[in-house]
Enzyme design. Structure first.
Site, short mmCIF file in Angstrom:
data_model
loop_
_atom_site.label_atom_id
_atom_site.label_comp_id
_atom_site.label_asym_id
_atom_site.label_seq_id
_atom_site.Cartn_x
_atom_site.Cartn_y
_atom_site.Cartn_z
N ASN A 1 1.59 -3.16 4.07
CA ASN A 1 0.60 -3.98 3.35
C ASN A 1 -0.39 -4.51 4.37
O ASN A 1 -0.27 -4.24 5.58
CB ASN A 1 1.32 -5.11 2.58
N ASP B 1 0.82 -1.22 0.00
CA ASP B 1 0.00 0.00 0.00
C ASP B 1 0.85 1.26 0.00
O ASP B 1 0.39 2.33 -0.42
CB ASP B 1 -0.94 0.01 1.20
O1 MRU Z 1 -7.69 -3.07 2.83
P1 MRU Z 1 -7.43 -3.44 1.40
O2 MRU Z 1 -8.21 -4.62 0.94
O3 MRU Z 1 -7.58 -2.24 0.48
O4 MRU Z 1 -5.90 -3.86 1.39
C1 MRU Z 1 -5.31 -4.21 0.18
C2 MRU Z 1 -3.90 -4.68 0.32
O5 MRU Z 1 -3.35 -4.71 1.38
C3 MRU Z 1 -3.18 -5.02 -0.96
O6 MRU Z 1 -2.23 -6.02 -0.74
C4 MRU Z 1 -2.45 -3.77 -1.48
O7 MRU Z 1 -3.34 -2.69 -1.57
C5 MRU Z 1 -1.83 -3.99 -2.80
S1 MRU Z 1 -3.03 -4.21 -4.08
C6 MRU Z 1 -2.23 -4.41 -5.54
#
Ligand code: MRU
Length: 345
Positions: free
Chosen positions: A245, A235
């Protein structure tokens, strides 16, 4: 299945809270509706959030067409701030909104109608570029995937979390296309089950072999010698390579390190935050306690029990074997590599 569709000045978002039981799109005609969808995780995954927010800025511009130029820019700025306030950890959201606002600012003398058209083109560019970046991540990443690989992943860093193809799942898809992937272990990813609900569904649709495990099984399965490598998304990646992440990623990295299993992070350049020196500065989103108090709307925790629900964690760079990006695979020391490849984003 597309996570984000732009059609006739409407943003259609695949409702990821309903998958895999129902395939439903939510239509957004205002930037406030887009902000609500990001906050409530109708759309989720760092790159997909960025693309949705870019279209949110287009909708905002279309809402404010009648304003004077000065008012238009102020209103657009405020719309950007609203979009940015929805989820604090994924940097792609901030990156996309800032890029959109800059595109408007660079043309602030134009008519509001022309600025709206410029923004629409900019959002479509961000959308299309993301798919190309993921294909590139796949092409670079596959070089470190051994023949017959069994790969563990966490959360969903796939087509659903991006404009298409995916980051971590982009590498997995490329390995599958080249015939070198044996199978994927997907961690369920408590509490919102992105691994169980989304990653298994997405891979199964493409006939990529996937086995679901609960998060707590990862260490045992690694100890049995069943995993060749771990690949996750991110993220936000700080300049020193620390990577935020989904919660549970850090635990997997520690386990992988203990068992001498390579641990890779896959992400596009838009996930690298050049303004953040280390992961210590990354804001970790804390979400509502009901996400862990309830299982399928049934409260399973005794009343008056305190809960804590951080949605992300930070994996320190020393636990990361390599960062797979659209511009190549980075190795430690990351700061130098990141500067070399990304100082001009
Ligand atoms: O809370 P989320 O579902 O938005 O979290 C998503 C993640 O942690 C993903 O691994 C990250 O955003 C990478 S997506 C290519």
């Amino acid at each position: 299945m597309k996570s984000v569709i732009w059609e006739n000045s409407t943003l259609k978002l695949l409702n990821q809270t309903k998958l895999p039981l129902r395939i439903e799109y939510v239509n957004c005609k205002t930037h406030k509706e887009v902000a609500g969808c990001i906050k409530n995780m109708i759309v989720r995954g760092a790159p997909a959030i960025g693309v949705a927010a870019a279209y949110g800025m287009v909708l905002a511009a279309k809402e404010f067409l009648e304003a004077s130029n000065k008012n238009f820019m102020d209103k657009l700025y405020n719309a950007g701030e609203l979009l940015k306030s929805t989820r604090p950890t994924a940097v792609n959201l901030f990156w996309a909104v800032d890029k959109m606002y800059k595109a408007a600012k660079d043309n602030e003398e134009a008519s509001t109608m022309d600025i709206a058209l410029i923004l629409e083109k900019a959002a479509i560019d961000i959308h299309e570029e993301d798919i190309a970046l993921n294909k590139s991540i796949g092409a670079h990443g596959v070089k470190v995937v051994p023949v017959g690989a069994v790969i563990m992943t966490h959360c969903n860093a796939g087509a659903l979390a991006t404009a298409g193809y995916g980051t971590a799942l982009g590498v997995i898809r490329t390995a599958f296309e080249k015939g070198i992937l044996e199978k994927v272990f997907a961690c369920e990813t408590r509490p919102l089950l992105q691994g169980a609900r989304l990653t298994t569904w997405e891979l199964h649709q493409d006939k990529i072999p996937v086995t679901l495990i609960t998060d707590s099984m990862a260490g045992y399965i690694m100890s049995q010698g069943q995993i060749d490598m771990v690949i996750v998304g991110a993220d936000r990646i700080a300049k020193n390579g620390d990577a935020a992440n989904k919660i549970g990623t850090y635990s997997l990295a520690v386990l992988a390190n203990y068992h001498n299993i390579p641990f890779f992070v896959a992400a596009p350049y838009s996930t690298i935050d050049m303004d953040m020196a280390s992961g210590d500065e990354i804001i970790i989103e804390e979400r509502h306690c009901n996400e862990i108090r309830h299982i399928q709307d049934v409260e399973v925790v005794p009343e008056d029990i305190h809960t804590y629900n951080p949605a992300f964690d930070v994996t320190p760079n020393k636990l990361i074997t390599g960062i797979i990006t659209d511009r190549g695979i980075l190795a430690a020391p990351y700061e130098k590599e990141i500067d070399r490849l990304f100082s001009k984003k």
